[in-house]
Design a protein around this motif. Structure first.
Motif, PDB file in Angstrom:
ATOM      1  N   ARG A  69      -9.913 -43.829   7.178  1.00 47.74           N
ATOM      2  CA  ARG A  69     -10.646 -42.577   7.410  1.00 47.74           C
ATOM      3  C   ARG A  69     -12.154 -42.693   7.174  1.00 47.74           C
ATOM      4  N   ASP A  70     -12.572 -43.642   6.372  1.00 49.32           N
ATOM      5  CA  ASP A  70     -13.990 -43.785   6.061  1.00 49.32           C
ATOM      6  C   ASP A  70     -14.762 -44.585   7.109  1.00 49.32           C
ATOM      7  N   VAL A  71     -14.066 -45.204   8.047  1.00 53.57           N
ATOM      8  CA  VAL A  71     -14.717 -46.040   9.052  1.00 53.57           C
ATOM      9  C   VAL A  71     -15.298 -45.165  10.164  1.00 53.57           C
ATOM     10  N   LYS A  72     -16.515 -45.487  10.555  1.00 46.70           N
ATOM     11  CA  LYS A  72     -17.215 -44.762  11.633  1.00 46.70           C
ATOM     12  C   LYS A  72     -17.316 -45.670  12.861  1.00 46.70           C
ATOM     13  N   PRO A  73     -17.327 -45.073  14.063  1.00 44.65           N
ATOM     14  CA  PRO A  73     -17.431 -45.891  15.280  1.00 44.65           C
ATOM     15  C   PRO A  73     -18.628 -46.838  15.280  1.00 44.65           C
ATOM     16  N   ALA A  74     -19.761 -46.385  14.790  1.00 49.93           N
ATOM     17  CA  ALA A  74     -20.954 -47.246  14.768  1.00 49.93           C
ATOM     18  C   ALA A  74     -20.749 -48.471  13.877  1.00 49.93           C
ATOM     19  N   GLU A  75     -20.007 -48.306  12.787  1.00 54.39           N
ATOM     20  CA  GLU A  75     -19.707 -49.435  11.909  1.00 54.39           C
ATOM     21  C   GLU A  75     -18.836 -50.467  12.619  1.00 54.39           C
ATOM     22  N   ASP A  84     -22.775 -49.263  20.896  1.00 53.28           N
ATOM     23  CA  ASP A  84     -22.321 -47.923  20.515  1.00 53.28           C
ATOM     24  C   ASP A  84     -21.824 -47.162  21.740  1.00 53.28           C
ATOM     25  N   PHE A  95      -6.686 -42.219  13.009  1.00 56.20           N
ATOM     26  CA  PHE A  95      -6.759 -42.227  11.553  1.00 56.20           C
ATOM     27  C   PHE A  95      -5.455 -41.798  10.877  1.00 56.20           C
TER      28      PHE A  95
END
Length: 177
Positions: A69-75, A84, A95
């Motif tokens: 849940r803490d992962v972002k697409p940009a990461e 991106d 998630f």
């Protein structure tokens, strides 16, 4: 009589394990096209393989199932050295899943919303049989599932554990669970 039955079952288990360990699933043909590609997190090379398929236009959309849940697409874009824009246009992050069974349910819901008639399933070779079993149980029977295994060098322990999980899920499926 009980000893014979036990010996027979043990022999079946050993022969099944040999088949499971020797004949691991393989990658799909690269030019095969499906409506979507879906990848289960958890093993090296899986997401890279799915991204390559998407970039080759062998599928129009990608679901990465089981993302923290803490992962972002940009990461993810930065980690996998992709733009991106690719993540914005063509990649969904799932998630909800925490195990193989919930991966299959997440994928089935996502594919149904999209109206997919075919999906390419990407996971490790040692994990493919159980992942496919779960996905076949979750998906409508008219959806084609193409297996695309990422080749690995699994340890004997990994194979032993996965074979037993696969057998237990097969038995549970026979019992309707």
């Amino acid at each position: 009589m009980i000893l014979r039955l036990f010996s027979f079952l043990l022999l079946l288990w050993i022969m099944g394990f040999a088949w499971f360990a020797i004949d691991l699933p393989r990658p799909a043909v690269d030019d095969a096209h499906t409506g979507s590609v879906v990848v289960l997190t958890g093993g090296g090379g899986r997401i890279d393989r799915a991204l390559d398929i998407l970039e080759a236009k062998s599928a129009s959309r990608l679901l990465i199932s089981g993302v923290d849940r803490d992962v972002k697409p940009a990461e993810l874009a930065a980690e996998y050295d992709r733009s991106d824009d690719l993540f914005a246009c063509c990649i969904d992050l799932g998630f909800q899943a925490v195990d193989t069974r919930s991966n299959a349910l997440e994928i089935a819901r996502w594919a149904a919303r999209r109206g997919d008639k075919s999906v390419r399933l990407v996971t490790s070779d040692w994990h493919m049989r159980r992942a496919r079993l779960e996905l076949e149980r979750a998906m409508p029977p008219d959806v084609l599932i193409l297996s695309d295994a990422v080749q690995t060098q699994p340890s004997l322990r990994t194979l032993f554990t996965e074979y037993n999980k696969y057998l237990m899920r097969r038995l549970a499926a026979l019992a309707g669970v």
